[in-house]
Design an enzyme around this catalytic site. Sequence first.
Site, PDB file in Angstrom:
ATOM      1  N   PRO A   9     -44.600  16.187  55.867  1.00 37.67           N
ATOM      2  CA  PRO A   9     -43.330  16.630  56.434  1.00 37.67           C
ATOM      3  C   PRO A   9     -43.171  16.382  57.926  1.00 37.67           C
ATOM      4  CG  PRO A   9     -44.707  18.492  55.777  1.00 37.67           C
ATOM      5  CD  PRO A   9     -45.325  17.262  55.215  1.00 37.67           C
ATOM      6  N   ASN A  10     -41.975  15.951  58.268  1.00 34.86           N
ATOM      7  CA  ASN A  10     -41.505  15.751  59.645  1.00 34.86           C
ATOM      8  C   ASN A  10     -42.046  14.495  60.316  1.00 34.86           C
ATOM      9  OD1 ASN A  10     -39.869  18.163  59.812  1.00 34.86           O
ATOM     10  ND2 ASN A  10     -41.785  19.291  59.766  1.00 34.86           N
ATOM     11  N   ARG A  17     -38.965  13.775  69.094  1.00 32.99           N
ATOM     12  CA  ARG A  17     -39.317  14.901  69.983  1.00 32.99           C
ATOM     13  C   ARG A  17     -40.831  14.976  70.127  1.00 32.99           C
ATOM     14  NH1 ARG A  17     -37.042  20.422  68.676  1.00 32.99           N
ATOM     15  NH2 ARG A  17     -38.050  20.747  70.672  1.00 32.99           N
ATOM     16  N   TYR A  22     -47.148  13.519  70.001  1.00 30.52           N
ATOM     17  CA  TYR A  22     -47.157  12.503  68.932  1.00 30.52           C
ATOM     18  C   TYR A  22     -46.798  11.095  69.401  1.00 30.52           C
ATOM     19  CZ  TYR A  22     -47.287  16.759  66.170  1.00 30.52           C
ATOM     20  OH  TYR A  22     -47.654  17.973  65.650  1.00 30.52           O
ATOM     21  N   ASN A  73     -51.900  11.604  55.861  1.00 29.31           N
ATOM     22  CA  ASN A  73     -51.634  12.578  56.902  1.00 29.31           C
ATOM     23  C   ASN A  73     -50.705  13.615  56.274  1.00 29.31           C
ATOM     24  OD1 ASN A  73     -50.881  14.142  59.029  1.00 29.31           O
ATOM     25  ND2 ASN A  73     -50.389  12.446  60.412  1.00 29.31           N
ATOM     26  N   ALA A  76     -48.088  19.259  58.340  1.00 32.16           N
ATOM     27  CA  ALA A  76     -48.283  20.720  58.311  1.00 32.16           C
ATOM     28  C   ALA A  76     -48.934  21.190  57.005  1.00 32.16           C
ATOM     29  CB  ALA A  76     -46.954  21.424  58.526  1.00 32.16           C
ATOM     30  N   HIS A  79     -52.691  22.299  56.594  1.00 33.39           N
ATOM     31  CA  HIS A  79     -53.227  23.626  56.896  1.00 33.39           C
ATOM     32  C   HIS A  79     -52.826  24.692  55.879  1.00 33.39           C
ATOM     33  CE1 HIS A  79     -53.688  21.321  60.529  1.00 33.39           C
ATOM     34  NE2 HIS A  79     -52.380  21.308  60.740  1.00 33.39           N
ATOM     35  N   ASP A  86     -55.990  19.859  45.596  1.00 34.49           N
ATOM     36  CA  ASP A  86     -56.293  19.734  44.170  1.00 34.49           C
ATOM     37  C   ASP A  86     -55.861  18.376  43.615  1.00 34.49           C
ATOM     38  OD1 ASP A  86     -57.452  22.230  44.079  1.00 34.49           O
ATOM     39  OD2 ASP A  86     -55.727  23.237  43.187  1.00 34.49           O
ATOM     40  N   GLU A  97     -58.382  11.177  55.802  1.00 32.17           N
ATOM     41  CA  GLU A  97     -57.375  12.035  56.431  1.00 32.17           C
ATOM     42  C   GLU A  97     -57.124  11.536  57.854  1.00 32.17           C
ATOM     43  OE1 GLU A  97     -59.096  15.860  57.253  1.00 32.17           O
ATOM     44  OE2 GLU A  97     -57.151  16.844  57.504  1.00 32.17           O
ATOM     45  N   HIS A  99     -54.885  12.317  61.487  1.00 30.94           N
ATOM     46  CA  HIS A  99     -53.957  13.103  62.306  1.00 30.94           C
ATOM     47  C   HIS A  99     -53.712  12.371  63.608  1.00 30.94           C
ATOM     48  CE1 HIS A  99     -53.941  16.349  59.523  1.00 30.94           C
ATOM     49  NE2 HIS A  99     -55.262  16.278  59.456  1.00 30.94           N
ATOM     50  N   SER A 101     -52.462  13.613  66.382  1.00 29.04           N
ATOM     51  CA  SER A 101     -52.943  14.438  67.493  1.00 29.04           C
ATOM     52  C   SER A 101     -54.367  14.897  67.220  1.00 29.04           C
ATOM     53  CB  SER A 101     -52.026  15.654  67.671  1.00 29.04           C
ATOM     54  OG  SER A 101     -52.086  16.487  66.519  1.00 29.04           O
ATOM     55  N   ARG A 106     -55.976  22.102  69.192  1.00 30.38           N
ATOM     56  CA  ARG A 106     -54.665  22.754  69.134  1.00 30.38           C
ATOM     57  C   ARG A 106     -54.788  24.203  68.620  1.00 30.38           C
ATOM     58  NH1 ARG A 106     -50.322  18.778  66.705  1.00 30.38           N
ATOM     59  NH2 ARG A 106     -48.971  20.408  67.613  1.00 30.38           N
ATOM     60  N   ARG A 110     -54.123  25.547  63.040  1.00 32.76           N
ATOM     61  CA  ARG A 110     -54.329  24.143  62.632  1.00 32.76           C
ATOM     62  C   ARG A 110     -55.807  23.826  62.402  1.00 32.76           C
ATOM     63  NH1 ARG A 110     -49.169  21.738  63.790  1.00 32.76           N
ATOM     64  NH2 ARG A 110     -48.199  22.846  65.501  1.00 32.76           N
TER      65      ARG A 110
HETATM   66  O1  CA2 Z   1     -51.385  15.307  64.361  1.00 34.63           O
HETATM   67  C1  CA2 Z   1     -50.906  15.123  63.240  1.00 34.63           C
HETATM   68  O2  CA2 Z   1     -50.778  14.012  62.732  1.00 34.63           O
HETATM   69  C2  CA2 Z   1     -50.376  16.315  62.438  1.00 34.63           C
HETATM   70  O3  CA2 Z   1     -50.706  16.096  61.081  1.00 34.63           O
HETATM   71  C3  CA2 Z   1     -48.869  16.320  62.642  1.00 34.63           C
HETATM   72  C4  CA2 Z   1     -48.187  17.528  62.006  1.00 34.63           C
HETATM   73  C5  CA2 Z   1     -48.874  18.832  62.386  1.00 34.63           C
HETATM   74  O4  CA2 Z   1     -48.299  19.920  61.678  1.00 34.63           O
HETATM   75  C6  CA2 Z   1     -50.361  18.785  62.114  1.00 34.63           C
HETATM   76  O5  CA2 Z   1     -50.943  19.990  62.533  1.00 34.63           O
HETATM   77  C7  CA2 Z   1     -51.006  17.630  62.862  1.00 34.63           C
HETATM   78  C8  CA2 Z   1     -46.716  17.606  62.429  1.00 34.63           C
HETATM   79  C9  CA2 Z   1     -45.914  16.368  62.205  1.00 34.63           C
HETATM   80  C10 CA2 Z   1     -44.565  16.627  62.808  1.00 34.63           C
HETATM   81  O6  CA2 Z   1     -44.149  15.501  63.515  1.00 34.63           O
HETATM   82  C11 CA2 Z   1     -43.185  15.671  64.448  1.00 34.63           C
HETATM   83  C12 CA2 Z   1     -42.449  14.571  64.747  1.00 34.63           C
HETATM   84  C13 CA2 Z   1     -41.444  14.643  65.680  1.00 34.63           C
HETATM   85  C14 CA2 Z   1     -41.185  15.828  66.344  1.00 34.63           C
HETATM   86  C15 CA2 Z   1     -41.927  16.939  66.043  1.00 34.63           C
HETATM   87  C16 CA2 Z   1     -42.935  16.868  65.091  1.00 34.63           C
END
Ligand code: CA2
Length: 145
Positions: A9-10, A17, A22, A73, A76, A79, A86, A97, A99, A101, A106, A110
């Site tokens: 997601p996201n 942003r 990121y 990846n 969210a 976590h 599964d 896996e 990430h 960041s 963090r 996380r």
């Molecule tokens: O560092 C990573 O790749 C994460 O998997 C990214 C996730 C975060 O919840 C993990 O803890 C670490 C979040 C991805 C959201 O991406 C965004 C993109 C644009 C603006 C805000 C967030």
Amino acid sequence: MKFLVVNGPNLNMLGIREPNIYGRQDYAALEKLVRDTCAAENIEVNLFQSNHEGAIVDRIQAAYGDADGIVINPAAYTHTSVAILDALKAVGLPAVEVHISDVSQREDFRQISYAGKACVKTIMGQGLDGYRQAILWLKEYLEKR
Ligand code: CA2
């Protein structure tokens, strides 16, 4: 060799942003990096991004008998999702896996990765290049097996 690359997601909002966390590159740049890396390594690749946990579970299941390995990846869901853990265990494919960041530096929430418990390797804090590193690592891992 055939890989499935899954993004949670996201991640489709990359570059819009939080560039300090990121980076400035968008999801299209991530897709291009993955496709170019796989093409150079002679790896067939399917890319999948979803904001929905069940859709990610369905896509991982569909890789059974199709892909040789998974780069994931879970964003969210890393976590929170026992369902994705599964699914990875159920298909039994080697998974790496990624990430973008460095999640180890963090927030406390996380610090648990459920999906990571089913992965043979974790790469974090390398920006988008982490996907390239994961693909190369997984290829070598599969060739050595
Ligand atoms: O560092 C990573 O790749 C994460 O998997 C990214 C996730 C975060 O919840 C993990 O803890 C670490 C979040 C991805 C959201 O991406 C965004 C993109 C644009 C603006 C805000 C967030």
